[in-house]
Motif scaffolding. Structure first.
Motif, PDB file in Angstrom:
ATOM      1  N   THR A   1      13.974  -3.208  -2.886  1.00  0.00           N
ATOM      2  CA  THR A   1      12.735  -3.681  -2.259  1.00  0.00           C
ATOM      3  C   THR A   1      12.255  -2.792  -1.120  1.00  0.00           C
ATOM      4  O   THR A   1      11.080  -2.850  -0.759  1.00  0.00           O
ATOM      5  N   ILE A   2      13.136  -1.977  -0.555  1.00  0.00           N
ATOM      6  CA  ILE A   2      12.771  -1.185   0.615  1.00  0.00           C
ATOM      7  C   ILE A   2      11.949   0.047   0.237  1.00  0.00           C
ATOM      8  O   ILE A   2      11.259   0.626   1.082  1.00  0.00           O
ATOM      9  N   VAL A   3      11.985   0.437  -1.042  1.00  0.00           N
ATOM     10  CA  VAL A   3      11.353   1.685  -1.467  1.00  0.00           C
ATOM     11  C   VAL A   3       9.851   1.538  -1.649  1.00  0.00           C
ATOM     12  O   VAL A   3       9.087   2.472  -1.366  1.00  0.00           O
ATOM     13  N   ALA A   4       9.380   0.377  -2.102  1.00  0.00           N
ATOM     14  CA  ALA A   4       7.971   0.217  -2.479  1.00  0.00           C
ATOM     15  C   ALA A   4       6.997   0.649  -1.387  1.00  0.00           C
ATOM     16  O   ALA A   4       6.038   1.384  -1.670  1.00  0.00           O
ATOM     17  N   PRO A   5       7.161   0.233  -0.110  1.00  0.00           N
ATOM     18  CA  PRO A   5       6.187   0.653   0.901  1.00  0.00           C
ATOM     19  C   PRO A   5       6.175   2.157   1.158  1.00  0.00           C
ATOM     20  O   PRO A   5       5.220   2.670   1.746  1.00  0.00           O
ATOM     21  N   ALA A   6       7.213   2.861   0.758  1.00  0.00           N
ATOM     22  CA  ALA A   6       7.309   4.300   1.037  1.00  0.00           C
ATOM     23  C   ALA A   6       6.801   5.167  -0.103  1.00  0.00           C
ATOM     24  O   ALA A   6       6.756   6.401   0.033  1.00  0.00           O
ATOM     25  N   LEU A   7       6.428   4.565  -1.238  1.00  0.00           N
ATOM     26  CA  LEU A   7       6.091   5.362  -2.418  1.00  0.00           C
ATOM     27  C   LEU A   7       4.931   6.321  -2.164  1.00  0.00           C
ATOM     28  O   LEU A   7       4.985   7.497  -2.548  1.00  0.00           O
ATOM     29  N   ALA A   8       3.873   5.828  -1.535  1.00  0.00           N
ATOM     30  CA  ALA A   8       2.719   6.702  -1.294  1.00  0.00           C
ATOM     31  C   ALA A   8       3.106   7.888  -0.405  1.00  0.00           C
ATOM     32  O   ALA A   8       2.721   9.030  -0.670  1.00  0.00           O
ATOM     33  N   ALA A   9       3.892   7.627   0.636  1.00  0.00           N
ATOM     34  CA  ALA A   9       4.327   8.707   1.528  1.00  0.00           C
ATOM     35  C   ALA A   9       5.238   9.691   0.805  1.00  0.00           C
ATOM     36  O   ALA A   9       5.175  10.904   1.042  1.00  0.00           O
ATOM     37  N   ILE A  10       6.087   9.183  -0.070  1.00  0.00           N
ATOM     38  CA  ILE A  10       6.966  10.067  -0.853  1.00  0.00           C
ATOM     39  C   ILE A  10       6.136  10.982  -1.743  1.00  0.00           C
ATOM     40  O   ILE A  10       6.393  12.191  -1.835  1.00  0.00           O
TER      41      ILE A  10
ATOM     42  N   PRO B   1      10.705  -4.855   2.311  1.00  0.00           N
ATOM     43  CA  PRO B   1       9.368  -4.282   2.522  1.00  0.00           C
ATOM     44  C   PRO B   1       9.040  -4.053   3.992  1.00  0.00           C
ATOM     45  O   PRO B   1       8.389  -3.061   4.340  1.00  0.00           O
ATOM     46  N   LEU B   2       9.494  -4.986   4.866  1.00  0.00           N
ATOM     47  CA  LEU B   2       9.227  -4.796   6.299  1.00  0.00           C
ATOM     48  C   LEU B   2       9.942  -3.565   6.836  1.00  0.00           C
ATOM     49  O   LEU B   2       9.349  -2.740   7.547  1.00  0.00           O
ATOM     50  N   ALA B   3      11.227  -3.430   6.504  1.00  0.00           N
ATOM     51  CA  ALA B   3      11.989  -2.268   6.977  1.00  0.00           C
ATOM     52  C   ALA B   3      11.459  -0.976   6.370  1.00  0.00           C
ATOM     53  O   ALA B   3      11.350   0.046   7.064  1.00  0.00           O
TER      54      ALA B   3
ATOM     55  N   PHE C   1       8.214  -0.033   8.172  1.00  0.00           N
ATOM     56  CA  PHE C   1       8.445   0.401   9.555  1.00  0.00           C
ATOM     57  C   PHE C   1       9.059   1.795   9.600  1.00  0.00           C
ATOM     58  O   PHE C   1       8.599   2.668  10.356  1.00  0.00           O
ATOM     59  N   LEU C   2      10.103   2.010   8.799  1.00  0.00           N
ATOM     60  CA  LEU C   2      10.774   3.318   8.812  1.00  0.00           C
ATOM     61  C   LEU C   2       9.845   4.432   8.336  1.00  0.00           C
ATOM     62  O   LEU C   2       9.876   5.550   8.857  1.00  0.00           O
ATOM     63  N   THR C   3       9.010   4.134   7.344  1.00  0.00           N
ATOM     64  CA  THR C   3       8.087   5.144   6.824  1.00  0.00           C
ATOM     65  C   THR C   3       6.991   5.467   7.827  1.00  0.00           C
ATOM     66  O   THR C   3       6.625   6.628   8.032  1.00  0.00           O
ATOM     67  N   ASP C   4       6.463   4.422   8.495  1.00  0.00           N
ATOM     68  CA  ASP C   4       5.346   4.617   9.425  1.00  0.00           C
ATOM     69  C   ASP C   4       5.775   5.289  10.722  1.00  0.00           C
ATOM     70  O   ASP C   4       5.053   6.122  11.280  1.00  0.00           O
ATOM     71  N   TYR C   5       6.941   4.939  11.224  1.00  0.00           N
ATOM     72  CA  TYR C   5       7.332   5.381  12.567  1.00  0.00           C
ATOM     73  C   TYR C   5       8.407   6.464  12.575  1.00  0.00           C
ATOM     74  O   TYR C   5       8.621   7.108  13.619  1.00  0.00           O
TER      75      TYR C   5
END
Length: 506
Positions: free
Chosen positions: A43-52, A166-168, A171-175
């Protein structure tokens, strides 16, 4: 025919050897942390996909970051289960966690998309072994009457991971940087490795000196990978009738036939035929396939429904999804408590599943016009019903078999659950994409995956999308009805052992 281990009710499996109750909680704590890591990584990967995609300059193959993990994790479940029956639970759990950590390190250091996809496959192979091994260890140390309470605790881990992931990840991707979603696994994994190593030294060993049927295992793994690739690409990357999809399905079918012949004739087959011939085990595999598969399928299409039909923002849709996760978790926990205490334990899912079926039929009757509070309540009730199938299918299957088969039986059950999810996802996506022409539907899914729905006119085309999702919910109700029929037909064999007196950790 060579003799096989009995699994029928005429030969009741021996209960697990006595286990020091004071040692139960540290063992369970170690297992829960390992399971949390595996669930969190999904679940932690989905928010980072665009940045990846931007960082590695490769958006076209971005979906493989998710697909590679799921494919590898699915085929790993029966393999690790079988190996644990041969070499012991502790050794295989440590190997699974170590592979997961090695894959996490490779993901964090990946310089290209190709390397990242390969690392995700390695990570998924380790992560896929953790869940069935944890469930098997619980079966080793507790009697069937005690297991449901502790098996249901895994749902809490998945709920926590579903909310925090998703929250983590965001946060990790943005900051910081997207690679930190993998770096963070290393210290957590090291703690899990130390805890499981120490705790699993205490458990009894039910392994036996056998040889791994490498040919059978290879046939099953390749057949499963080809089938999962066809289900992942069909209707999205290629048309269902295209040469690529037909070739994948035909090749998979041929290999499945070869696998069936292999387990019928091999001296020590990868999956003992006696396991699949037991009507109870076969019915539990079917019940898990359709019930847990439906949960997995909905996790993919419900975000589309919330945005396209109800017009919710990403945050509103996230709240509705959390309601569904909370419902399934509460249903699993309640079922664990009840199954451990009532003699007619089939009544637990037979009472709960009609609630989920009713909620799906309600959504099919009125797919549009729901408020956030209304749809959240529907999802909570829906989850309460279907969530009972998590501990029920696991515990009833393990109650019917010999301890030395716990690993392969639990791994095979989880394999059928994941396979059911892949097939049901394909059915749901085919229904939704049926309302589009040509590659329009595939582009829509790619846009939603890459941008979270930004750029779409939310809810503007609800009249067009609502009829499509009506049939998704009808299909979901049908799948749960099939699972319910399997539960009705299964033999209600007595659960052995007393209700556990071990209190959960404070």
């Amino acid at each position: 025919m060579s003799p096989t281990a009995p699994t029928s009710s005429q030969s009741t499996p021996e209960p697990p050897p006595p286990f020091d109750r004071a040692a139960v909680r540290p063992v369970i704590a170690g297992l829960m942390l390992a399971m949390f890591l595996s669930a969190l990584e999904q679940t932690i990967v989905a928010p980072a996909l665009a940045a990846i995609g931007r960082s590695l300059n490769d958006v076209e193959n971005l979906s493989w970051v998710v697909t590679a993990y799921l494919l590898s994790a699915t085929v790993a479940t029966p393999l690790f289960g079988k190996l644990s029956d041969i070499y012991g639970r502790r050794a295989m759990m440590l190997i699974a966690v170590a592979i997961f950590l090695l894959g996490s390190l490779a993901c964090a250091l990946a310089p290209t998309m190709g390397v990242l996809v390969a690392a995700r496959a390695l990570q998924g192979f380790g992560g896929g072994g953790i869940l069935p091994l944890a469930q098997t260890v619980i079966a080793d140390i507790l009697t069937p009457r005690e297991r449901p309470i502790f098996q249901s605790y895994s749902s809490v881990m998945f709920m926590t991971a579903s909310i925090l992931g998703p929250l983590a990840g965001g946060f990790l991707t943005d900051y910081l940087h997207w690679s930190f979603i993998f770096w963070i696994m290393l210290p957590l994994g090291a703690v899990a490795l130390a805890m499981t190593d120490r705790a699993l030294k205490l458990i009894p060993r039910n392994d036996r000196p056998h040889k791994l049927d490498v040919t059978g295992a290879a046939l099953m793994v390749v057949a499963a990978v080809l089938l999962l690739l066809a289900l992942s690409w069909g209707g999205v990357r290629y048309r269902w009738g295209s040469f690529e999809i037909v070739a994948l399905l035909a090749s998979s079918a041929i290999l499945w036939v070869a696998f069936a012949r292999r387990i019928s004739n091999a001296p020590e087959p990868f999956i003992p035929p006696s396991l699949l011939r037991d009507p109870l085990v076969a019915l539990m595999m079917a019940a898990g396939f359709f019930s847990i598969g439906t949960i997995i399928g909905l996790s993919i299409v419900v975000p589309l429904y919330l945005e396209l039909v109800l017009g919710f923002s990403a945050s509103g849709g996230g709240i509705a999804l959390i309601a569904y996760v909370v419902g399934t978790t509460l249903g699993s926990l309640a079922a664990g408590q009840l199954i451990a205490r009532v003699p007619r334990y089939k009544r637990v899912p037979l009472t709960a599943l009609p609630l989920s079926i009713a909620m799906f039929l309600l959504l099919a009757w009125q797919p549009a016009g729901w408020s956030l509070g209304g749809i959240g309540l529907v999802f909570v009730i829906n989850g309460l019903g279907v969530g009972t199938m998590y501990p029920f299918t696991t515990v009833v299957t393990q109650n019917a078999i010999e301890p030395h088969l716990f690993g392969i039986a639990t791994g095979t059950l989880n394999f059928f659950r994941q396979l059911g999810g892949a097939i049901i996802v394909a059915v749901f996506v085919a229904i939704v994409l049926g309302g589009f022409e040509g590659a329009e539907g595939a582009r829509l899914l790619e846009m939603l995956a890459a941008h979270g729905g930004r750029g779409l006119e939310r809810g503007a085309n609800a009249a067009h999308f609502a009829p499509l999702f009506r049939w998704v919910f009808v299909s979901a109700a049908l799948f749960l009805a099939i699972a319910m029929v399997a539960v009705i037909l299964v033999e209600e064999r007595p659960m052995r052992g007393p209700v556990t007196r071990v209190k959960p950790a404070e």
